[in-house]
Design a protein around this motif. Structure first.
Motif, mmCIF file in Angstrom:
data_model
loop_
_atom_site.group_PDB
_atom_site.id
_atom_site.type_symbol
_atom_site.label_atom_id
_atom_site.label_comp_id
_atom_site.label_asym_id
_atom_site.label_seq_id
_atom_site.Cartn_x
_atom_site.Cartn_y
_atom_site.Cartn_z
ATOM 1 N N THR A 83 0.809 -1.219 0.000
ATOM 2 C CA THR A 83 0.000 0.000 0.000
ATOM 3 C C THR A 83 0.844 1.273 0.000
ATOM 4 O O THR A 83 0.314 2.369 -0.165
ATOM 5 C CB THR A 83 -0.923 0.014 1.232
ATOM 6 O OG1 THR A 83 -0.133 -0.241 2.406
ATOM 7 C CG2 THR A 83 -1.995 -1.046 1.123
ATOM 8 N N LYS A 84 2.154 1.133 0.184
ATOM 9 C CA LYS A 84 3.021 2.322 0.205
ATOM 10 C C LYS A 84 3.421 2.762 -1.201
ATOM 11 O O LYS A 84 4.076 3.781 -1.377
ATOM 12 C CB LYS A 84 4.292 2.032 1.018
ATOM 13 C CG LYS A 84 4.053 1.787 2.498
ATOM 14 C CD LYS A 84 3.615 3.062 3.193
ATOM 15 C CE LYS A 84 3.595 2.906 4.707
ATOM 16 N NZ LYS A 84 2.565 2.029 5.207
ATOM 17 N N PHE A 85 3.043 1.987 -2.210
ATOM 18 C CA PHE A 85 3.480 2.287 -3.570
ATOM 19 C C PHE A 85 2.334 2.820 -4.417
ATOM 20 O O PHE A 85 1.162 2.523 -4.172
ATOM 21 C CB PHE A 85 4.074 1.035 -4.228
ATOM 22 C CG PHE A 85 5.274 0.527 -3.490
ATOM 23 C CD1 PHE A 85 6.529 1.060 -3.730
ATOM 24 C CD2 PHE A 85 5.140 -0.460 -2.530
ATOM 25 C CE1 PHE A 85 7.633 0.616 -3.021
ATOM 26 C CE2 PHE A 85 6.237 -0.911 -1.813
ATOM 27 C CZ PHE A 85 7.490 -0.369 -2.065
ATOM 28 N N THR A 86 2.702 3.613 -5.410
ATOM 29 C CA THR A 86 1.706 4.109 -6.360
ATOM 30 C C THR A 86 2.181 3.763 -7.761
ATOM 31 O O THR A 86 3.376 3.577 -7.995
ATOM 32 C CB THR A 86 1.545 5.643 -6.269
ATOM 33 O OG1 THR A 86 2.810 6.257 -6.544
ATOM 34 C CG2 THR A 86 1.052 6.058 -4.903
ATOM 35 N N GLY A 92 4.585 9.501 -5.201
ATOM 36 C CA GLY A 92 4.731 8.487 -4.149
ATOM 37 C C GLY A 92 5.880 7.557 -4.464
ATOM 38 O O GLY A 92 6.680 7.799 -5.371
ATOM 39 N N ARG A 93 5.988 6.483 -3.738
ATOM 40 C CA ARG A 93 7.077 5.532 -3.916
ATOM 41 C C ARG A 93 6.850 4.702 -5.182
ATOM 42 O O ARG A 93 5.777 4.167 -5.389
ATOM 43 C CB ARG A 93 7.186 4.594 -2.718
ATOM 44 C CG ARG A 93 7.514 5.284 -1.410
ATOM 45 C CD ARG A 93 8.171 4.321 -0.441
ATOM 46 N NE ARG A 93 9.546 4.054 -0.822
ATOM 47 C CZ ARG A 93 10.289 3.076 -0.287
ATOM 48 N NH1 ARG A 93 9.766 2.264 0.605
ATOM 49 N NH2 ARG A 93 11.531 2.904 -0.666
ATOM 50 N N ASP A 94 7.885 4.573 -5.986
ATOM 51 C CA ASP A 94 7.765 3.716 -7.166
ATOM 52 C C ASP A 94 8.320 2.341 -6.825
ATOM 53 O O ASP A 94 9.187 2.199 -5.957
ATOM 54 C CB ASP A 94 8.517 4.324 -8.354
ATOM 55 C CG ASP A 94 10.014 4.327 -8.131
ATOM 56 O OD1 ASP A 94 10.677 3.393 -8.598
ATOM 57 O OD2 ASP A 94 10.519 5.254 -7.463
ATOM 58 N N VAL A 95 7.828 1.312 -7.500
ATOM 59 C CA VAL A 95 8.167 -0.058 -7.129
ATOM 60 C C VAL A 95 9.644 -0.375 -7.332
ATOM 61 O O VAL A 95 10.178 -1.278 -6.683
ATOM 62 C CB VAL A 95 7.293 -1.083 -7.891
ATOM 63 C CG1 VAL A 95 5.838 -0.932 -7.497
ATOM 64 C CG2 VAL A 95 7.469 -0.939 -9.395
ATOM 65 N N GLU A 96 10.342 0.355 -8.205
ATOM 66 C CA GLU A 96 11.762 0.090 -8.395
ATOM 67 C C GLU A 96 12.570 0.398 -7.142
ATOM 68 O O GLU A 96 13.684 -0.095 -6.978
ATOM 69 C CB GLU A 96 12.303 0.888 -9.586
ATOM 70 C CG GLU A 96 11.851 0.329 -10.931
ATOM 71 C CD GLU A 96 12.636 0.893 -12.101
ATOM 72 O OE1 GLU A 96 13.437 1.838 -11.872
ATOM 73 O OE2 GLU A 96 12.467 0.399 -13.225
ATOM 74 N N ASP A 248 -8.232 2.961 -2.999
ATOM 75 C CA ASP A 248 -7.001 2.764 -3.761
ATOM 76 C C ASP A 248 -7.327 2.535 -5.229
ATOM 77 O O ASP A 248 -7.378 1.420 -5.710
ATOM 78 C CB ASP A 248 -6.210 1.583 -3.183
ATOM 79 C CG ASP A 248 -4.868 1.410 -3.885
ATOM 80 O OD1 ASP A 248 -4.449 2.360 -4.567
ATOM 81 O OD2 ASP A 248 -4.258 0.345 -3.752
ATOM 82 N N VAL A 249 -7.566 3.637 -5.941
ATOM 83 C CA VAL A 249 -7.981 3.515 -7.337
ATOM 84 C C VAL A 249 -6.836 3.041 -8.224
ATOM 85 O O VAL A 249 -7.069 2.604 -9.349
ATOM 86 C CB VAL A 249 -8.531 4.852 -7.871
ATOM 87 C CG1 VAL A 249 -9.793 5.228 -7.146
ATOM 88 C CG2 VAL A 249 -7.489 5.971 -7.717
ATOM 89 N N SER A 250 -5.581 3.139 -7.746
ATOM 90 C CA SER A 250 -4.452 2.756 -8.588
ATOM 91 C C SER A 250 -3.903 1.378 -8.207
ATOM 92 O O SER A 250 -2.803 1.030 -8.589
ATOM 93 C CB SER A 250 -3.339 3.802 -8.492
ATOM 94 O OG SER A 250 -2.768 3.807 -7.207
ATOM 95 N N GLY A 251 -4.674 0.606 -7.433
ATOM 96 C CA GLY A 251 -4.199 -0.706 -6.996
ATOM 97 C C GLY A 251 -3.780 -1.604 -8.133
ATOM 98 O O GLY A 251 -2.733 -2.248 -8.089
ATOM 99 N N GLU A 252 -4.584 -1.637 -9.189
ATOM 100 C CA GLU A 252 -4.242 -2.488 -10.328
ATOM 101 C C GLU A 252 -2.988 -1.972 -11.024
ATOM 102 O O GLU A 252 -2.173 -2.747 -11.515
ATOM 103 C CB GLU A 252 -5.410 -2.566 -11.316
ATOM 104 C CG GLU A 252 -5.154 -3.552 -12.446
ATOM 105 C CD GLU A 252 -6.380 -3.781 -13.319
ATOM 106 O OE1 GLU A 252 -6.216 -3.819 -14.545
ATOM 107 O OE2 GLU A 252 -7.486 -3.905 -12.752
ATOM 108 N N GLY A 253 -2.831 -0.659 -11.047
ATOM 109 C CA GLY A 253 -1.627 -0.087 -11.638
ATOM 110 C C GLY A 253 -0.377 -0.486 -10.879
ATOM 111 O O GLY A 253 0.667 -0.776 -11.479
ATOM 112 N N VAL A 254 -0.478 -0.512 -9.545
ATOM 113 C CA VAL A 254 0.665 -0.948 -8.724
ATOM 114 C C VAL A 254 0.987 -2.408 -9.024
ATOM 115 O O VAL A 254 2.160 -2.794 -9.142
ATOM 116 C CB VAL A 254 0.363 -0.756 -7.220
ATOM 117 C CG1 VAL A 254 1.500 -1.318 -6.373
ATOM 118 C CG2 VAL A 254 0.157 0.719 -6.901
#
Length: 417
Positions: A83-86, A92-96, A248-254
């Motif tokens: 949940t800390k990523f966007t 926000g924090r990127d997954v890389e 969390d509308v961007s959950g699928e994007g994460v």
């Protein structure tokens, strides 16, 4: 390290009660890493880890199993919360950053090991420096008589990017990490006690002795070949079927951004390009609202091993209080023994603590074994406030007296337990 899966499970049993299915899954994953090392290089490249999805409520041991596994293997370990990523394009924090943080964790682990090898010599050099400041011999210093005196020593401070404090945020932090070690260090003078100065100077000397290039290469190798990433709360970025909107509308994007990291990609880190092909990913979530099948199909496929962790009841709580090598009761007993208070719980008292913890979980929010800490804090509040009590026996009646009023009032228990 050459432990069999059964031996790995036995080691995990020393710290975690129950959850045999999850322990067996991670034990096999770790053993497969050892097996892979014996394969011909061309075949070993093709053998990727079988990532694990742990399903179970909070506080039942998911994180602890992953953390203990990494410690057992001496592997770089990183825990992140999904949940800390966007997704890309949002602030926000990127997954890389997961990969960059894993590289940093690996580097710190390797540096700690390499510095430990030169600790004796580094300590000797630090003693020479402090002894010179005090105008005494190193032998006199080692007696400990001067440890509480103050000295002024020169220490190194890492320089920071000029705009780092003003801009902040994930991109600037990432850039700071990428340039770490390349930025110049400035020397400043600090006044501190001799015992503290010895530790600071010892660390500085040990750091000088370590070959940074060798440490970076070994850290990069370990992160790629042995790294373990624990992704918690992955259920929070899954959308249950039929759900509309949501926080969390961007959950699928994460999830889509996570996919290449889990599948295997190369990310630039300050140690160099890091491939995630052979990093072991362990994801976890309660899945109360959503289900594993609500994750995007591609991500589901990257976690082929599914294990369900059991909720904890009063009997499991009793075992957690007693069985692990560093159980909560052993920790509290050791802490109070430092102030000459000998703590002793009767079997009935332990049973009462376990029962109250389970009851609190049922009536409030279920936080699993973490509830034991809040209950014990309440039970031992008066004893902990005092010192040198000698032998103190905690009975069932004492436990009930300390907790009765709290549990009788829902409003009070909500804030205290």
């Amino acid at each position: 390290m050459n432990l069999t899966p059964a031996e790995i499970v036995r080691e995990l049993d020393k710290h975690i009660v129950g959850q045999t299915a999850a322990k067996r899954a991670v034990a096999v994953a770790l053993r497969n890493r050892m097996r892979r090392k014996k394969l011909p290089p061309e075949l070993a490249r093709e053998v990727t880890p079988k990532n694990i999805l742990m399903i179970g409520p909070t506080g039942v041991g998911k994180t602890e199993i992953a953390r203990r596994l990494a410690r057992l293997a001496g592997a770089p370990f990183l825990k992140v919360e999904a949940t800390k990523f966007t997704e890309v394009g949002y602030v926000g924090r990127d997954v890389e950053s997961i990969v960059r943080d894993l590289a940093e964790a690996s580097y710190q682990l390797v540096m700690q090991e390499m510095k430990a090898k030169v600790e004796g010599r580094a300590r000797s050099l630090a003693e020479d420096q402090v002894a010179a400041l005090l105008r005494i011999s190193p032998q006199e210093l080692r007696t400990g008589r001067y440890y509480d005196q103050y000295v002024e020593v020169e220490v190194a401070e890492e320089a920071r990017l000029p705009m780092a404090g003003m801009l902040g945020g994930e991109p600037m932090q990432g850039l700071q990490e990428m340039l770490k070690g390349l930025l110049p260090q400035r020397r400043v003078r600090r006044r501190m006690r001799v015992r503290e100065a010895l530790e600071v100077l010892k660390n500085q000397e040990a750091e000088r002795m370590v070959d940074k290039e060798e440490a970076s290469q070994e850290a990069l190798r370990r992160a790629q070949e042995e790294g373990i990433v624990f992704i918690d709360e992955i259920d929070k970025i899954a959308r249950s079927k039929g759900a509309v909107g949501g926080p969390d509308v961007s959950g699928e994007g994460v999830q889509r951004d996570l996919l290449p990291i889990v599948e295997g990609t190369v990310v630039s880190t300050r140690l160099g390009p890091l491939s995630t092909d052979h990093v072991l990913f362990i994801a976890a979530g309660a899945f109360h609202v959503s289900k594993p099948s609500d994750l995007i199909p591609e991500l589901q496929g990257r976690f082929p091993i599914r294990v369900e962790l059991e909720p904890l009841g009063p009997k499991e709580f009793e075992r957690i209080l007693l069985e692990p090598e560093n159980s909560l009761l052993k920790q509290y007993s050791a802490l109070l023994a430092a102030d000459e208070t000998e703590l002793h719980f009767t079997p009935e008292a332990i049973e009462a603590v376990a029962r109250f913890a389970h009851q609190a979980n049922q009536e409030l929010e279920d936080i699993g074994a973490r509830r034991l800490s809040t209950v014990l804090e309440r039970v031992l509040e008066e004893v902990s406030f005092q010192t040198c009590l000698g032998r103190v026996e905690i009975t069932k009646e004492y436990v009930e007296a300390r907790l009765k009023d709290v549990l009788a009032s829902p409003d009070l228990s909500r804030y205290i337990l």
